[in-house]
Design a protein around this motif. Structure first.
Motif, PDB file in Angstrom:
ATOM      1  N   HIS A   3      88.544 -20.679   5.835  1.00  0.00           N
ATOM      2  CA  HIS A   3      88.635 -19.250   5.548  1.00  0.00           C
ATOM      3  C   HIS A   3      88.267 -18.405   6.760  1.00  0.00           C
ATOM      4  CE1 HIS A   3      89.887 -18.968   1.412  1.00  0.00           C
ATOM      5  NE2 HIS A   3      89.131 -19.993   1.123  1.00  0.00           N
ATOM      6  N   GLU A   4      87.451 -18.953   7.664  1.00  0.00           N
ATOM      7  CA  GLU A   4      87.161 -18.221   8.892  1.00  0.00           C
ATOM      8  C   GLU A   4      88.431 -17.994   9.701  1.00  0.00           C
ATOM      9  OE1 GLU A   4      83.583 -21.054   8.343  1.00  0.00           O
ATOM     10  OE2 GLU A   4      85.632 -20.826   7.627  1.00  0.00           O
ATOM     11  N   ALA A  48      82.559 -11.057  -1.735  1.00  0.00           N
ATOM     12  CA  ALA A  48      83.826 -10.977  -1.005  1.00  0.00           C
ATOM     13  C   ALA A  48      84.317  -9.527  -0.997  1.00  0.00           C
ATOM     14  CB  ALA A  48      84.878 -11.907  -1.596  1.00  0.00           C
ATOM     15  N   GLU A  69      80.115 -10.636   2.484  1.00  0.00           N
ATOM     16  CA  GLU A  69      81.421 -10.891   3.095  1.00  0.00           C
ATOM     17  C   GLU A  69      81.286 -11.960   4.174  1.00  0.00           C
ATOM     18  OE1 GLU A  69      85.013 -11.411   4.042  1.00  0.00           O
ATOM     19  OE2 GLU A  69      84.591 -10.000   2.417  1.00  0.00           O
ATOM     20  N   LEU A  70      82.186 -12.948   4.134  1.00  0.00           N
ATOM     21  CA  LEU A  70      82.156 -14.049   5.096  1.00  0.00           C
ATOM     22  C   LEU A  70      82.847 -13.675   6.403  1.00  0.00           C
ATOM     23  CD1 LEU A  70      81.398 -17.066   5.485  1.00  0.00           C
ATOM     24  CD2 LEU A  70      83.667 -17.634   4.603  1.00  0.00           C
ATOM     25  N   SER A  71      83.877 -12.826   6.332  1.00  0.00           N
ATOM     26  CA  SER A  71      84.709 -12.519   7.493  1.00  0.00           C
ATOM     27  C   SER A  71      84.194 -11.282   8.232  1.00  0.00           C
ATOM     28  CB  SER A  71      86.159 -12.283   7.056  1.00  0.00           C
ATOM     29  OG  SER A  71      86.914 -11.694   8.086  1.00  0.00           O
ATOM     30  N   VAL A  91      76.400 -10.651   5.739  1.00  0.00           N
ATOM     31  CA  VAL A  91      77.439 -11.559   6.200  1.00  0.00           C
ATOM     32  C   VAL A  91      77.064 -12.974   5.781  1.00  0.00           C
ATOM     33  CG1 VAL A  91      78.652 -12.508   8.201  1.00  0.00           C
ATOM     34  CG2 VAL A  91      78.012 -10.079   8.155  1.00  0.00           C
ATOM     35  N   GLY A  92      77.919 -13.603   4.986  1.00  0.00           N
ATOM     36  CA  GLY A  92      77.620 -14.953   4.533  1.00  0.00           C
ATOM     37  C   GLY A  92      78.533 -15.397   3.415  1.00  0.00           C
ATOM     38  N   ASP A  93      78.251 -16.585   2.904  1.00  0.00           N
ATOM     39  CA  ASP A  93      79.021 -17.219   1.848  1.00  0.00           C
ATOM     40  C   ASP A  93      78.552 -16.675   0.500  1.00  0.00           C
ATOM     41  OD1 ASP A  93      80.044 -19.025  -0.096  1.00  0.00           O
ATOM     42  OD2 ASP A  93      80.103 -20.633   1.387  1.00  0.00           O
ATOM     43  N   ALA A  97      74.639 -16.634  -0.165  1.00  0.00           N
ATOM     44  CA  ALA A  97      74.010 -15.497   0.511  1.00  0.00           C
ATOM     45  C   ALA A  97      73.168 -14.686  -0.456  1.00  0.00           C
ATOM     46  CB  ALA A  97      75.075 -14.616   1.148  1.00  0.00           C
TER      47      ALA A  97
END
Length: 256
Positions: A3-4, A48, A69-71, A91-93, A97
């Motif tokens: 996903h990154e 997300a 949010e991961l991105s 910022v994280g999973d 998170a």
């Protein structure tokens, strides 16, 4: 497919389509209306959060909103609309998170939970939502219903959407409940733009069991944000789960 790599700078910069698609008023406004009602005057947390499609208008309604949010590129686009003080984001999973504070509502919209590609990750996401909620708090999930009945015997792909200049082809791995959506936009001449995203599809019954493992009970399920009846023919659903608090309040008006 990580996903990154999927949610990169190019995708983030082209993700918003103001006034059209998922940003069309008839799509976005009912979701924001419903979430504002379900927040019931408390804080809301979006897993997300992306570019803030839902969070920004929800915050403008006066609902305090935070996010995970991961991105970083997607978060960068959000920051062009709202600063950290207005909508704080970790910022994280979303499965692990932790966001400071306690919330009345956690929500995942537009199939976000399917971005977690294994069942253990999805279960962990439910449990993470429960850790953030006050007693009696709600978890809202918007998710599509897998259309495996459209998959011909012996085939692994179906066209899930087709319109002028655009086709979405879904390829399935039914053993692992995996699907990759291949979004294709046809440009001038022979040029085309392709965006692929991997997902783990989840049946409503499996989703309910994940919720139970995290301590939630299903409060209601509808086919859309306006409260249409969920049936065997529904292609998506909005499911609302609630943590017990010993003082069960009725669902907001229109919840059934």
């Amino acid at each position: 497919m990580r996903h990154e790599d999927v949610w990169n700078v190019q995708v983030a910069q082209s993700y918003d389509t103001p006034g059209a698609g998922m940003f069309a008023p008839e799509v976005l406004e009912p979701a924001v209306d419903r979430l504002a009602e379900l927040a019931a005057g408390g804080r809301a947390l979006e897993f997300a959060i992306g570019t803030g499609r839902v969070a920004v208008p929800l915050a403008r309604r006066g609902v305090p909103v935070a996010g995970v949010e991961l991105s970083r590129p997607m978060l960068g686009q959000l920051r062009t609309k709202a600063d950290e003080a207005t909508i704080p984001v970790v910022v994280g999973d979303m499965a692990t998170a932790r966001v400071p504070g306690v919330f009345q509502l956690v929500y995942l919209v537009y199939n976000a939970v399917s971005n977690l590609l294994t069942q253990p990750e999805q279960v962990a996401c439910f449990r993470n939502a429960a850790r953030h909620l006050a007693p009696g708090g709600r978890l809202v999930i918007e998710l599509w219903v897998p259309q495996l009945r459209e998959l011909p015997p012996g085939r692994q792909a179906v066209v899930s959407q087709s319109e002028e200049g655009y086709v979405c082809l879904d390829t399935f791995d039914v053993l692992r409940q995996q699907v990759v959506s291949h979004n294709i936009w046809f440009e001038e001449g022979e040029r085309a733009r392709v965006f692929r995203s991997p997902h783990r599809y989840v049946w409503p019954a499996e989703l309910d069991l994940m919720a139970q493992l995290a301590g939630f009970e299903l409060e209601f399920r509808h086919a859309d944000w306006q409260g249409a009846e969920f049936t065997a023919e529904s292609r998506s659903h909005v499911s609302v789960y609630r943590l017990p608090d010993g003082d069960w309040a009725p669902a907001p008006s229109g919840a059934g």
